[in-house]
Motif scaffolding. Sequence first.
Motif, PDB file in Angstrom:
ATOM      1  N   ARG A 190     -55.358 -73.705 132.039  1.00  7.04           N
ATOM      2  CA  ARG A 190     -54.285 -73.448 131.513  1.00  7.04           C
ATOM      3  C   ARG A 190     -53.965 -72.159 130.915  1.00  7.04           C
ATOM      4  NH1 ARG A 190     -53.309 -76.492 125.799  1.00  7.04           N
ATOM      5  NH2 ARG A 190     -54.681 -74.773 124.946  1.00  7.04           N
ATOM      6  N   ARG A 191     -52.888 -71.513 131.489  1.00 11.43           N
ATOM      7  CA  ARG A 191     -53.029 -70.120 131.367  1.00 11.43           C
ATOM      8  C   ARG A 191     -52.405 -69.687 130.148  1.00 11.43           C
ATOM      9  NH1 ARG A 191     -50.150 -70.634 136.458  1.00 11.43           N
ATOM     10  NH2 ARG A 191     -48.250 -70.312 135.245  1.00 11.43           N
ATOM     11  N   GLU A 192     -52.629 -68.678 129.464  1.00 11.79           N
ATOM     12  CA  GLU A 192     -51.974 -68.135 128.248  1.00 11.79           C
ATOM     13  C   GLU A 192     -50.488 -67.643 128.351  1.00 11.79           C
ATOM     14  OE1 GLU A 192     -52.982 -64.456 124.992  1.00 11.79           O
ATOM     15  OE2 GLU A 192     -54.778 -65.765 125.881  1.00 11.79           O
ATOM     16  N   ALA A 193     -49.589 -68.185 127.541  1.00  7.12           N
ATOM     17  CA  ALA A 193     -48.429 -67.966 127.761  1.00  7.12           C
ATOM     18  C   ALA A 193     -47.874 -66.627 126.907  1.00  7.12           C
ATOM     19  CB  ALA A 193     -47.593 -69.070 127.002  1.00  7.12           C
ATOM     20  N   GLY A 194     -47.213 -65.854 127.673  1.00  6.10           N
ATOM     21  CA  GLY A 194     -46.232 -64.628 127.122  1.00  6.10           C
ATOM     22  C   GLY A 194     -46.991 -63.647 126.711  1.00  6.10           C
ATOM     23  N   GLU A 235     -36.436 -54.556 124.665  1.00 10.91           N
ATOM     24  CA  GLU A 235     -36.423 -54.816 123.333  1.00 10.91           C
ATOM     25  C   GLU A 235     -36.839 -56.121 122.931  1.00 10.91           C
ATOM     26  OE1 GLU A 235     -33.402 -52.666 121.126  1.00 10.91           O
ATOM     27  OE2 GLU A 235     -32.990 -51.577 122.936  1.00 10.91           O
ATOM     28  N   GLU A 236     -36.912 -57.033 123.756  1.00 13.33           N
ATOM     29  CA  GLU A 236     -36.962 -58.694 123.450  1.00 13.33           C
ATOM     30  C   GLU A 236     -38.262 -58.935 123.202  1.00 13.33           C
ATOM     31  OE1 GLU A 236     -37.048 -60.344 127.967  1.00 13.33           O
ATOM     32  OE2 GLU A 236     -35.319 -60.840 126.806  1.00 13.33           O
ATOM     33  N   GLU A 237     -38.609 -59.779 123.014  1.00  8.70           N
ATOM     34  CA  GLU A 237     -40.154 -60.554 122.846  1.00  8.70           C
ATOM     35  C   GLU A 237     -40.835 -60.949 123.910  1.00  8.70           C
ATOM     36  OE1 GLU A 237     -40.719 -63.376 119.760  1.00  8.70           O
ATOM     37  OE2 GLU A 237     -39.821 -62.387 117.925  1.00  8.70           O
ATOM     38  N   ALA A 238     -41.340 -60.070 124.707  1.00  8.15           N
ATOM     39  CA  ALA A 238     -42.007 -60.591 125.919  1.00  8.15           C
ATOM     40  C   ALA A 238     -43.456 -59.838 125.887  1.00  8.15           C
ATOM     41  CB  ALA A 238     -41.180 -60.144 127.160  1.00  8.15           C
ATOM     42  N   GLY A 239     -44.117 -59.865 127.187  1.00 11.12           N
ATOM     43  CA  GLY A 239     -45.226 -59.017 127.358  1.00 11.12           C
ATOM     44  C   GLY A 239     -44.936 -57.570 127.521  1.00 11.12           C
ATOM     45  N   GLN A 240     -46.133 -57.041 126.841  1.00  9.38           N
ATOM     46  CA  GLN A 240     -45.849 -55.279 126.970  1.00  9.38           C
ATOM     47  C   GLN A 240     -45.563 -54.769 128.022  1.00  9.38           C
ATOM     48  OE1 GLN A 240     -48.813 -53.664 124.252  1.00  9.38           O
ATOM     49  NE2 GLN A 240     -49.166 -55.472 123.261  1.00  9.38           N
ATOM     50  N   SER A 241     -46.255 -55.286 129.281  1.00 12.20           N
ATOM     51  CA  SER A 241     -46.283 -54.699 130.421  1.00 12.20           C
ATOM     52  C   SER A 241     -44.642 -54.694 131.172  1.00 12.20           C
ATOM     53  CB  SER A 241     -47.037 -55.389 131.414  1.00 12.20           C
ATOM     54  OG  SER A 241     -47.034 -54.843 132.794  1.00 12.20           O
ATOM     55  N   LEU A 257     -40.279 -60.881 137.057  1.00 14.30           N
ATOM     56  CA  LEU A 257     -39.126 -59.894 136.272  1.00 14.30           C
ATOM     57  C   LEU A 257     -39.703 -58.448 136.360  1.00 14.30           C
ATOM     58  CD1 LEU A 257     -38.535 -62.153 133.135  1.00 14.30           C
ATOM     59  CD2 LEU A 257     -37.180 -61.687 135.143  1.00 14.30           C
ATOM     60  N   GLU A 258     -40.870 -58.042 136.246  1.00 11.32           N
ATOM     61  CA  GLU A 258     -41.346 -56.589 136.413  1.00 11.32           C
ATOM     62  C   GLU A 258     -40.851 -56.159 137.813  1.00 11.32           C
ATOM     63  OE1 GLU A 258     -45.027 -54.969 135.443  1.00 11.32           O
ATOM     64  OE2 GLU A 258     -45.644 -56.696 133.984  1.00 11.32           O
ATOM     65  N   LEU A 259     -41.179 -57.183 138.888  1.00 15.59           N
ATOM     66  CA  LEU A 259     -40.763 -56.783 140.305  1.00 15.59           C
ATOM     67  C   LEU A 259     -39.327 -56.553 140.463  1.00 15.59           C
ATOM     68  CD1 LEU A 259     -43.141 -58.899 142.444  1.00 15.59           C
ATOM     69  CD2 LEU A 259     -43.174 -56.390 142.290  1.00 15.59           C
TER      70      LEU A 259
END
Length: 321
Positions: free
Chosen positions: A206-210, A261-267, A237-239
């Motif tokens: 199970r991958r860690e989410a978010g 500005e939304e809640e998402a990964g820092q990268s 989304l980064e691509l």
Amino acid sequence: MAIHPDLLALRSDPAPQQLAHDALGGAIAQWRESALVRQIESDFEAFSQGAKLAAQNGLAALFDPADPMAGALIARLIDPLVAALGQHPLGAVPLRHYADDQSATLVLCTGGGAALSVQVLDPVGLSRQRPASSVTFAPGQLHERILAGSGAAKLVSLRAMRPGGADLDSEELRLEPGQCLHRNSGEQCRMITALDAPLVLLRLQRREAGGALTREYGLADGRFIAQAAASPRETRLELAAALLGRMGRSDAAPLLAAMAEEEAGQSLRWQSLKECLGLDTATGFASLCRIAGRAEDPLAAPAGALRAQLIEAYPQLEGIA
């Protein structure tokens, strides 16, 4: 051109292909209808949504060395499939599967960033691979049970992170049938070094989410090599953000600012912010200032440092700030 008679039969008359599809699909449908599999699938759904493995009795039993359920579960699927393929050798198993020179994987359940699968590792293919020079840590849980085969492995642990790299520890493992291995894959990585026979594994991951990051380090010195978003969605989304930047789509700047500005990964957020700054300086810099002003935001410190650097280089930006 010579065409094998079996292929000619498939091309000239669709019946053999349909028969193969029905036989293999029927074997899987019958397997899924059993009470055991229904319980496993119900537990897997809960696990994929974040429940603890220990709370899912049926699924947890698959990774209990004292419980023989795992072998029964797989035998009830593989035996009918092999029999059906014996009668229809050109049939395709209607489950997600893939293979290369080193391994073959059959996915039993998937969803919500989790997967239950059977994997076979080939000793001949493994012997042809070059020794690994790096190790990758992908945040998440990984549970493995050895159904057959034996060999040797190395367990590499991420002890501590440091500027430019990480401190790594490693220990040798002996792999034997019935053995169960549980680990946080963001801190530990199992690397197989030798096999005495084909190794058959039942794997639950199970991958860690978010916002989690997959990081790669050099095995010899622990130097940092690369990182990527652990979530396929955030990688896409980064691509997309980078593509919008390369296309010069200034009309996408408000969207990129919102993504930053939304809640998402820092990268993902940092990539969106950089592209926004390049496309529309005013929109991007205003977003940068808002992020820098949020004390609880993990990007506040780097955003504040970048804001100060930009104002020093371009004093006119102070008006926007």
